[in-house]
Write a protein that holds these residues in place. Structure first.
Motif, mmCIF file in Angstrom:
data_model
loop_
_atom_site.group_PDB
_atom_site.id
_atom_site.type_symbol
_atom_site.label_atom_id
_atom_site.label_comp_id
_atom_site.label_asym_id
_atom_site.label_seq_id
_atom_site.Cartn_x
_atom_site.Cartn_y
_atom_site.Cartn_z
ATOM 1 N N LEU A 85 76.129 -29.254 24.769
ATOM 2 C CA LEU A 85 76.485 -28.766 26.111
ATOM 3 C C LEU A 85 76.559 -27.244 26.119
ATOM 4 N N ASP A 86 77.127 -26.679 25.059
ATOM 5 C CA ASP A 86 77.190 -25.212 24.959
ATOM 6 C C ASP A 86 75.784 -24.634 24.965
ATOM 7 N N GLU A 87 74.898 -25.302 24.220
ATOM 8 C CA GLU A 87 73.522 -24.814 24.126
ATOM 9 C C GLU A 87 72.829 -24.863 25.493
ATOM 10 N N MET A 88 73.083 -25.957 26.258
ATOM 11 C CA MET A 88 72.484 -26.080 27.586
ATOM 12 C C MET A 88 72.928 -24.926 28.482
ATOM 13 N N ARG A 89 74.242 -24.601 28.392
ATOM 14 C CA ARG A 89 74.767 -23.493 29.212
ATOM 15 C C ARG A 89 74.224 -22.150 28.744
ATOM 16 N N THR A 90 74.263 -21.936 27.423
ATOM 17 C CA THR A 90 73.800 -20.655 26.867
ATOM 18 C C THR A 90 72.336 -20.425 27.215
ATOM 19 N N GLU A 171 77.335 -32.081 36.935
ATOM 20 C CA GLU A 171 77.015 -30.662 37.106
ATOM 21 C C GLU A 171 78.186 -29.788 36.661
ATOM 22 N N ARG A 172 79.356 -30.415 36.517
ATOM 23 C CA ARG A 172 80.550 -29.654 36.120
ATOM 24 C C ARG A 172 80.368 -28.905 34.811
ATOM 25 N N ILE A 173 79.482 -29.404 33.928
ATOM 26 C CA ILE A 173 79.321 -28.689 32.655
ATOM 27 C C ILE A 173 78.794 -27.278 32.895
ATOM 28 N N TYR A 174 78.188 -27.043 34.075
ATOM 29 C CA TYR A 174 77.656 -25.706 34.363
ATOM 30 C C TYR A 174 78.643 -24.836 35.145
ATOM 31 N N THR A 175 79.843 -25.375 35.426
ATOM 32 C CA THR A 175 80.803 -24.606 36.234
ATOM 33 C C THR A 175 81.073 -23.215 35.650
ATOM 34 N N PRO A 176 81.319 -23.076 34.322
ATOM 35 C CA PRO A 176 81.564 -21.725 33.788
ATOM 36 C C PRO A 176 80.371 -20.795 34.032
ATOM 37 N N LEU A 177 79.161 -21.329 33.915
ATOM 38 C CA LEU A 177 77.940 -20.542 34.126
ATOM 39 C C LEU A 177 77.883 -20.047 35.568
ATOM 40 N N ILE A 178 78.188 -20.961 36.509
ATOM 41 C CA ILE A 178 78.103 -20.607 37.928
ATOM 42 C C ILE A 178 79.245 -19.660 38.316
ATOM 43 N N ASP A 179 80.429 -19.863 37.721
ATOM 44 C CA ASP A 179 81.537 -18.924 37.958
ATOM 45 C C ASP A 179 81.125 -17.512 37.532
#
Length: 427
Positions: A85-90, A171-179
């Motif tokens: 999940l971290d990798e997907m966001r990064t 989609e919540r896993i991307y919340t930090p990215l979108i924030d």
């Protein structure tokens, strides 16, 4: 002059259809059209006469370099670990900001694909311009079927709706990215539920596939559109390699075999399976190397790199492919039957549709592909005339649609609502 920026973060299949749509937008709306995509697609965009702008990254390289990416492509059953999940966001860090940079001068932003629709809504809000999502697969919730990237099983009306809700929740896993993106673009912080609801209520999404393959769900909201296919622009300068043209002319119509943007590490095993199947079926074959790096031996086989499907497919007896949205569309347009060898994401969904419509045999999942099954399916599809008849019937229906024209009308309406609004703001 109106400037329309289309962002396409993904593989060739995400970019190619947009060249045809972009040309139509340019011609019909006398607009300046830009396609922003990753570096490898610069030539395809420029060859179509549109402006290219660069988005970061290289999806092919990233998939190859990531063990999670490889496991996903090769169908390993994996629980989504924290590392994955971290990798997907990064992997998406900075992509939204880059989209905003490519769209600084845009009057309209069109955001294609899962990444585009995830980030594009916020980018357009920050730029204060009208926008829409573009999708090459069904991307809006319905009772008719579950989300195509997740499953081809139907769970009944309310069950299907529930799976769409769960997918949206994911989609919540991307919340930090979108924030971070909202902060970097100078937007007020917003809880996920608020922008998710606003997007669902108002944001137009235009789907570029044919209703003859997947009918528009009756429960879709009015701003969720289905236009029909957008065809890649033909590169006027392209000529077939002489060797390929001669191969095709020197015998019965060959079978095409290619898996497009499938960055699998199992290219060698797949190539062996395919070589055996071709020999066993006694057919001639055009094998496309693609991201899988296929390479098959034999006198009756030629291996090629990129060749426009619009030129190649009509000359084939059948098409063995991974059922990416674009390849599926090209096979139908050519009126040629398919042997579906689906992998991940929306591929099983398109494979299932082709097969149910009778334009393809039963799908053979790529991760368990065996030479004897593949050879039997090739023989079956070539000798049973009903597959080709069905493919040709669908081809006629699809050719009667003008997907790029319908999408252009929808986008023109978007532009109109804002120019009238803009007048009051001294725009």
């Amino acid at each position: 002059m109106t400037t329309i920026v289309i962002t396409a973060y993904g593989t060739r299949g995400d970019v190619a259809p947009l060249t045809g749509l972009g040309i139509r937008l340019r011609n019909n709306l006398s607009a300046h059209v830009v396609i922003a995509a990753q570096g490898p697609y610069a030539h395809a965009v420029r060859a179509s006469g549109l402006e290219f702008r660069t988005l970061p990254g290289d999806t092919e390289a990233a998939t190859r370099d990531s063990e999670h990416g490889q496991a996903l492509v090769d169908g390993a059953r994996m629980r989504p670990s924290r590392a994955a999940l971290d990798e997907m966001r990064t992997g998406l860090a900075g992509v939204g900001e880059a989209m905003a940079a490519t769209a600084q001068d845009a009057d309209v932003l069109l955001a294609e694909g899962p990444v585009g629709t995830l980030l594009g809504y916020h980018v357009a809000e920050a730029l204060g311009i009208p926008s829409a999502g573009l999708s090459l697969q069904p991307a809006c919730p319905t009772a008719d079927f579950a989300p195509p990237p997740l499953t081809i099983r139907s769970f009944g009306g309310s069950g299907n709706r529930l799976v769409w809700r769960l997918a949206a929740w994911g989609e919540r896993i991307y919340t930090p990215l979108i924030d971070d993106l909202r902060h970097n673009l100078g937007l007020a912080p917003s809880p996920q539920r608020r922008y998710r609801d606003a997007r669902a209520k108002r944001w137009p999404i235009v789907h570029g596939y044919s209703r003859h393959l997947v009918a528009r769900p009756r429960d879709w909201r009015a701003h969720w559109h289905l236009s029909g296919y957008w065809w890649p622009a033909d590169d006027e300068t392209w000529l077939p390699p002489q060797e390929l043209a001669e191969f095709i002319d020197n015998g019965p119509a060959p079978v095409f075999i290619g898996f497009g943007s499938t960055a699998t590490s199992k290219g060698r095993e797949l190539s062996e399976t395919i070589t055996t199947a071709i020999r066993r079926a006694g057919v001639r074959a055009v094998v496309q190397r693609g991201w899988a790096g296929l390479s098959c031996g034999g006198d009756d086989v030629i291996t090629v790199d990129d060749v426009p499907h619009s030129w190649l497919f009509p000359r084939m007896a059948a098409v063995v492919h991974h059922c990416g949205a674009g390849t599926t569309a090209a096979a139908l347009r050519a009126g040629v039957p398919s042997i579906p060898v689906p992998g991940i994401m929306d591929q099983p969904f398109w494979a299932d549709r082709l097969s149910r419509l009778g334009a393809a045999c039963a799908p053979l999942p790529r991760t368990s592909l065996r030479a004897e099954e593949l050879s039997a399916s090739i023989t079956n599809v070539i000798t049973e005339t009903r597959y080709r008849q069905e493919a040709q019937r669908l081809s006629r229906l699809i050719r009667d649609e003008d997907g790029a024209g319908a999408a252009t009308d929808i986008i023109a309406a978007l532009l109109e609502t804002t120019t009238t609004k803009g007048a009051h703001h001294g725009h």
